[in-house]
Design a protein around this motif. Structure first.
Motif, mmCIF file in Angstrom:
data_model
loop_
_atom_site.group_PDB
_atom_site.id
_atom_site.type_symbol
_atom_site.label_atom_id
_atom_site.label_comp_id
_atom_site.label_asym_id
_atom_site.label_seq_id
_atom_site.Cartn_x
_atom_site.Cartn_y
_atom_site.Cartn_z
ATOM 1 N N VAL A 50 9.257 -27.730 23.310
ATOM 2 C CA VAL A 50 8.960 -27.158 24.623
ATOM 3 C C VAL A 50 8.833 -28.299 25.627
ATOM 4 C CG1 VAL A 50 7.358 -25.783 25.977
ATOM 5 C CG2 VAL A 50 7.793 -25.187 23.588
ATOM 6 N N VAL A 51 9.597 -28.214 26.703
ATOM 7 C CA VAL A 51 9.616 -29.265 27.721
ATOM 8 C C VAL A 51 8.905 -28.769 28.969
ATOM 9 C CG1 VAL A 51 11.048 -30.773 29.128
ATOM 10 C CG2 VAL A 51 11.790 -30.158 26.817
ATOM 11 N N LEU A 52 7.884 -29.506 29.390
ATOM 12 C CA LEU A 52 7.202 -29.235 30.646
ATOM 13 C C LEU A 52 7.803 -30.157 31.692
ATOM 14 C CD1 LEU A 52 5.217 -28.159 28.439
ATOM 15 C CD2 LEU A 52 3.377 -28.622 30.043
ATOM 16 N N GLY A 53 8.539 -29.572 32.641
ATOM 17 C CA GLY A 53 9.245 -30.335 33.648
ATOM 18 C C GLY A 53 8.673 -30.159 35.031
ATOM 19 N N PRO A 54 9.465 -30.421 36.072
ATOM 20 C CA PRO A 54 8.963 -30.324 37.449
ATOM 21 C C PRO A 54 8.349 -28.972 37.789
ATOM 22 C CG PRO A 54 11.070 -31.457 37.398
ATOM 23 C CD PRO A 54 10.835 -30.957 36.000
ATOM 24 N N ALA A 55 8.860 -27.906 37.184
ATOM 25 C CA ALA A 55 8.306 -26.580 37.482
ATOM 26 C C ALA A 55 6.907 -26.401 36.917
ATOM 27 C CB ALA A 55 9.229 -25.497 36.922
ATOM 28 N N ALA A 58 2.650 -19.210 27.435
ATOM 29 C CA ALA A 58 1.624 -19.637 28.386
ATOM 30 C C ALA A 58 2.225 -20.503 29.490
ATOM 31 C CB ALA A 58 0.525 -20.396 27.647
ATOM 32 N N VAL A 59 3.169 -21.374 29.107
ATOM 33 C CA VAL A 59 3.824 -22.217 30.107
ATOM 34 C C VAL A 59 4.562 -21.357 31.124
ATOM 35 C CG1 VAL A 59 5.663 -23.921 30.436
ATOM 36 C CG2 VAL A 59 3.992 -24.233 28.600
ATOM 37 N N GLU A 60 5.265 -20.342 30.652
ATOM 38 C CA GLU A 60 5.972 -19.437 31.559
ATOM 39 C C GLU A 60 4.997 -18.751 32.514
ATOM 40 O OE1 GLU A 60 9.003 -18.929 32.178
ATOM 41 O OE2 GLU A 60 10.259 -19.301 30.443
ATOM 42 N N ARG A 61 3.843 -18.331 32.005
ATOM 43 C CA ARG A 61 2.876 -17.633 32.840
ATOM 44 C C ARG A 61 2.263 -18.576 33.878
ATOM 45 N NH1 ARG A 61 1.329 -12.528 31.704
ATOM 46 N NH2 ARG A 61 3.265 -12.711 30.517
ATOM 47 N N VAL A 62 2.015 -19.827 33.480
ATOM 48 C CA VAL A 62 1.474 -20.802 34.432
ATOM 49 C C VAL A 62 2.474 -21.062 35.547
ATOM 50 C CG1 VAL A 62 0.781 -23.213 34.709
ATOM 51 C CG2 VAL A 62 -0.100 -21.873 32.785
ATOM 52 N N MET A 81 12.639 -14.366 23.621
ATOM 53 C CA MET A 81 11.305 -14.918 23.811
ATOM 54 C C MET A 81 11.387 -16.106 24.752
ATOM 55 S SD MET A 81 8.158 -15.371 21.360
ATOM 56 C CE MET A 81 8.489 -13.695 21.044
ATOM 57 N N PRO A 82 10.448 -16.295 25.706
ATOM 58 C CA PRO A 82 10.524 -17.377 26.682
ATOM 59 C C PRO A 82 10.605 -18.740 26.014
ATOM 60 C CG PRO A 82 8.837 -15.788 27.304
ATOM 61 C CD PRO A 82 9.321 -15.412 25.942
ATOM 62 N N LEU A 83 11.452 -19.623 26.505
ATOM 63 C CA LEU A 83 11.620 -20.986 26.033
ATOM 64 C C LEU A 83 11.957 -21.054 24.554
ATOM 65 C CD1 LEU A 83 8.843 -22.958 27.933
ATOM 66 C CD2 LEU A 83 11.178 -22.466 28.604
ATOM 67 N N ASN A 84 12.464 -19.956 23.988
ATOM 68 C CA ASN A 84 12.948 -19.946 22.606
ATOM 69 C C ASN A 84 11.886 -20.371 21.609
ATOM 70 O OD1 ASN A 84 15.649 -19.211 23.295
ATOM 71 N ND2 ASN A 84 15.907 -21.296 24.065
ATOM 72 N N GLN A 85 10.667 -19.948 21.810
ATOM 73 C CA GLN A 85 9.599 -20.275 20.880
ATOM 74 C C GLN A 85 9.158 -19.018 20.171
ATOM 75 O OE1 GLN A 85 5.788 -21.348 22.399
ATOM 76 N NE2 GLN A 85 5.448 -22.877 20.826
ATOM 77 N N SER A 86 9.076 -19.091 18.816
ATOM 78 C CA SER A 86 8.675 -17.921 18.052
ATOM 79 C C SER A 86 7.173 -17.874 17.886
ATOM 80 C CB SER A 86 9.331 -17.967 16.670
ATOM 81 O OG SER A 86 8.789 -19.016 15.906
ATOM 82 N N ARG A 88 7.161 -32.048 25.086
ATOM 83 C CA ARG A 88 7.525 -33.196 25.920
ATOM 84 C C ARG A 88 7.211 -32.869 27.374
ATOM 85 N NH1 ARG A 88 12.491 -33.576 24.701
ATOM 86 N NH2 ARG A 88 13.658 -33.093 26.612
ATOM 87 N N VAL A 89 6.408 -33.697 28.004
ATOM 88 C CA VAL A 89 6.117 -33.601 29.437
ATOM 89 C C VAL A 89 7.036 -34.605 30.116
ATOM 90 C CG1 VAL A 89 4.345 -33.800 31.212
ATOM 91 C CG2 VAL A 89 3.730 -32.991 28.913
ATOM 92 N N ASP A 90 8.077 -34.125 30.800
ATOM 93 C CA ASP A 90 9.185 -35.006 31.162
ATOM 94 C C ASP A 90 9.798 -34.593 32.493
ATOM 95 O OD1 ASP A 90 11.383 -36.670 31.242
ATOM 96 O OD2 ASP A 90 12.236 -36.002 29.335
#
Length: 724
Positions: free
Chosen positions: A90-95, A61-65, A1-6, A297-299
């Motif tokens: 879940v970490v939202l980074g530069p991507a 959703a983050v992966e799709r964005v 599963m993307p980003l290891n989230q169940s 975390r938005v980092d």
């Protein structure tokens, strides 16, 4: 599963072939990226995220964005009703960062309440002893410091009876940087009569310890020597764990947390050897435990929070999301802290955290029933709006702003914290402020409602002059356990600046130009029954200290109300040492009572507006202008020097026509319309009437709430941003 989230997902086959075909056809026909993605707990992350074929998780959703970020247009991610389970942060980074002018929003669907959580239900309960039940912790969870009950507010961990340290020291605050006593911070000797718990579980206990009425921290226990009656902690306390003989009128209190023997009241619980023990209030069917402390975390990702980096994360927004169910963060070796260990610096204590980010927002969201902090803005953080949110039942702070170390850059600033409802914070760490602003500047904190806290509602602070002084004095002395005021992060360039002066006191005073607590505006907030004190904590409703040299902060039109049952802490504003200028304009104090205090307290303490190393050399002033005090006891109103007082109203008397415009603004601050909905301001109408009477007496027209324009209340020009 993307980003290891169940997630709880519906298999791809559950969606019609026609739906999937249509979605794929749309993507293939030239539509570069869809602007809206839908998420539903019953969806699937392999779906395209359309309204008919939604995704299932936040991570999905983050992966799709990420797949459609091209700098063109806004992107909306819409979450439907339901629970979204996080098994990893879940970490939202530069991507995941939006480009200038682009807006990426993660929001609730209209009328929906999406819940982001790490909570896992606890099942398999059975009788243990008397009213106590026990059950195994869920798989993969070995130990917890927070227990969630869907039907109750806060379930306290078990605690022994309080005890005082048997060993003493004179002025433990005075020895915080003394290399000779550093060992005294890591152990405490309990009295012979203490009813000790089973020490065979000592490594799973925590020590809640307090040497002063303004300090209290929770430290994991490493071991116990029962023969010597000595408890050793995994990390040191901030100060010597000794009874302070310079403060004999303030009790030294300590508790052992999480023992089975400490469960002696309904609602209490302990986590031992992979088993949960609990005295239920009303059954065990709705109990859950957290898997994480931090959900999102938005980092930007640079590990060293004091280091420069290429570009911050930006244009990420959250709207209408409920965040809940994180564990309590216990301090770790190497942590840096704010003043008196009230908060930690740059650590993952919060359900949602922004770090090295800018131009983001959190609106109309709820942060509730979680072991630690609601929301953090760490290190570089700029232009972030926190508006119209609810924070309640949290183990630590509601909101934390912590910037860089002295001399590392004034980069945490220009935030708007408006119209939030904050209540019942600091449930586990009693001395956690509801709102901590540390090394952060030029922020607007307006129209927030803060109620029912054990400690100070709003703290404005930074490294203080004594930290600078001791850093110069102890350079090379090997003081390794001092962590307060970003002490360990002070750069060599600042130390060299201090040492360049013949007098270290003068050098450390001048080094206050390297701290970043200035230009903050605290306006129109309601502080209702805050800093309740638990019988011994003292610090004031608002605490300010450690300002940048030759700069100011501003506290205007705040309404301070107390029901009169707070034991001894009835100080409205505590303006402590190490600040140049602070303006208190048009604040309203009502109902503060001495209570059971050993002596009357001042309503405003201006302890020393100078550098503490040289109290005979003033370095600043306090301006009190047109403040109002009503139905309160005090002796005296002020305590301190270098104060300029103008146009003060006490019980409706006094005042000056020269400040009629300020009185009028105070009046309309108390009008119903600007208040956060569902947050009553007790006796606001009575105080409003007193202000109106005073204005008439001074020769001004009587103001009317109906004549005021709501938009005028907000100086930012965007009143709608701060309205839920």
């Amino acid at each position: 599963m993307p980003l290891n989230q169940s997630s709880t997902s519906r298999s791809p086959g559950a969606w019609s072939g026609a739906t999937l075909f249509l979605a794929c056809a749309l993507l293939a026909s030239g539509t570069h990226a869809q602007e809206t993605f839908f998420v539903d707990p019953s969806g699937d992350d392999d779906n395209p995220g359309t309204e008919l074929a939604p995704l299932a998780t936040f991570a999905g959703a983050v992966e799709r964005v990420r797949g459609v970020l091209d700098g063109d247009g806004a992107i909306d991610v819409v979450f439907r009703d339901g629970t979204y389970l996080f098994t990893e942060t879940v970490v939202l980074g530069p991507a995941d960062s939006g480009s200038p002018g682009q807006r990426i929003t993660y929001r609730a669907d209209k009328g929906a309440t999406p819940v982001f959580t790490s909570l896992v239900p606890v099942t398999g309960w059975s009788p243990f002893r008397g009213p106590i039940q026990h059950a195994p912790l869920p798989a993969g969870i070995d130990h917890v410091r927070f227990l969630h009950d869907a039907g109750e507010d806060w379930l306290p961990r078990s605690a022994t009876a309080p005890f005082a340290a048997t060993e003493t020291s004179f002025c433990v605050e005075c020895t915080w940087d003394d290399p000779a006593v550093q060992a005294n911070k890591s152990d405490i000797r309990y009295p012979a009569g203490f009813a000790a718990p089973d020490w065979s579980h000592a490594g799973q206990y925590d020590l809640r310890q307090s040497q002063h009425a303004w300090t209290q921290e929770i430290l994991p226990i490493a071991s116990v020597n029962a023969v010597e009656r000595r408890i050793f902690t995994e990390i040191p306390a901030l100060y010597e764990m000794r009874r302070d003989t310079s403060e004999d009128d303030i009790p030294n209190r300590n508790w052992v947390l999480n023992s089975l023997e400490g469960i002696d009241q309904p609602g209490e619980w302990a986590s031992l050897d992979g088993t949960l023990y609990h005295w239920p209030l009303a059954g065990t069917g709705d109990l859950s435990v957290p898997r994480l402390v931090e959900l999102i975390r938005v980092d930007e990702g640079t590990v060293d929070g004091n280091a420069d980096f290429a570009a911050p994360i930006e244009n990420i927004h959250f709207d209408g999301i409920t965040f809940t169910g994180g564990d309590f963060y216990v301090m770790q070796p190497g942590d840096v802290t704010t003043q008196h260990d009230w908060s930690v610096v740059d650590e993952g204590t919060a359900l949602l955290r922004f770090r090295n980010a800018r131009n983001c927002s959190v609106r109309r969201s709820t942060f509730e029933k979680s072991g630690s902090t609601g929301l953090r803005l760490d290190r570089y953080a700029q232009n972030i709006v926190i508006a119209g949110n609810i924070f309640r039942q949290l183990g630590r702070e509601a909101i934390v702003l912590t910037g860089r170390a002295p001399g590392r850059g004034d980069v945490n600033k220009n935030h708007r914290i408006e119209a939030n409802h904050i209540s019942a914070t600091g449930r586990e760490k009693w001395t956690a402020p509801a709102l901590m602003i540390d090394q952060s500047s030029s922020n607007r904190v307006a129209s927030n409602y803060i109620a029912d806290t054990d400690f100070t509602a709003i703290v404005l602070t930074a490294p203080r002059q004594l930290a600078m002084l001791s850093h110069g004095e102890t350079e090379g002395a090997g003081v390794s356990t001092v962590r307060e005021f970003h002490y360990q992060e002070i750069p060599q360039a600042v130390t060299d600046f201090i040492l360049a002066f013949d007098d270290l006191g003068a050098g450390s005073r001048e080094a206050m130009q390297f701290v970043y607590n200035h230009g903050n505006r605290i306006e129109g907030n309601a502080l209702i029954d805050v800093c309740r004190g638990r019988g011994y904590l003292v610090n004031g409703y608002v605490y300010v200290s450690g300002f940048q040299r030759h700069a100011s902060n501003f506290l205007e039109r705040n309404y301070v109300y107390d029901s009169g049952d707070n034991l001894q802490n009835n100080m409205a504003f505590y303006s402590d040492s190490d600040q140049d200028n602070c303006d208190y304009i048009g604040n309203m104090i009502r109902g503060l009572d001495v209570g059971d205090a050993p002596a009357p307290f001042p309503l405003l303490v201006t302890y020393a507006q100078w550098a503490e190393s040289d109290p005979d050399t003033p370095s600043g002033r306090i301006l009190l202008r047109a403040n109002a005090v009503s139905r309160s006891t005090f002796d005296p109103l002020l305590d301190g020097q270098f104060i300029q007082q103008e146009g003060t109203l006490i019980d409706g008397a006094g005042g000056s026509f020269a400040f009629a415009s300020i009185y009028r603004n105070m009046f309309r601050t108390l009008c119903p319309r600007p208040m956060v909905p569902g947050s009553p301001w007790p006796e606001a109408a009575e105080m409003r009437a007193e202000l109106a009477d005073a204005l008439v007496r001074l020769g001004s027209d009587a103001p009317q709430c109906a004549e005021e324009i709501f938009a005028d209340f907000f100086e930012s020009g965007e009143p709608e941003a701060g309205v839920p």
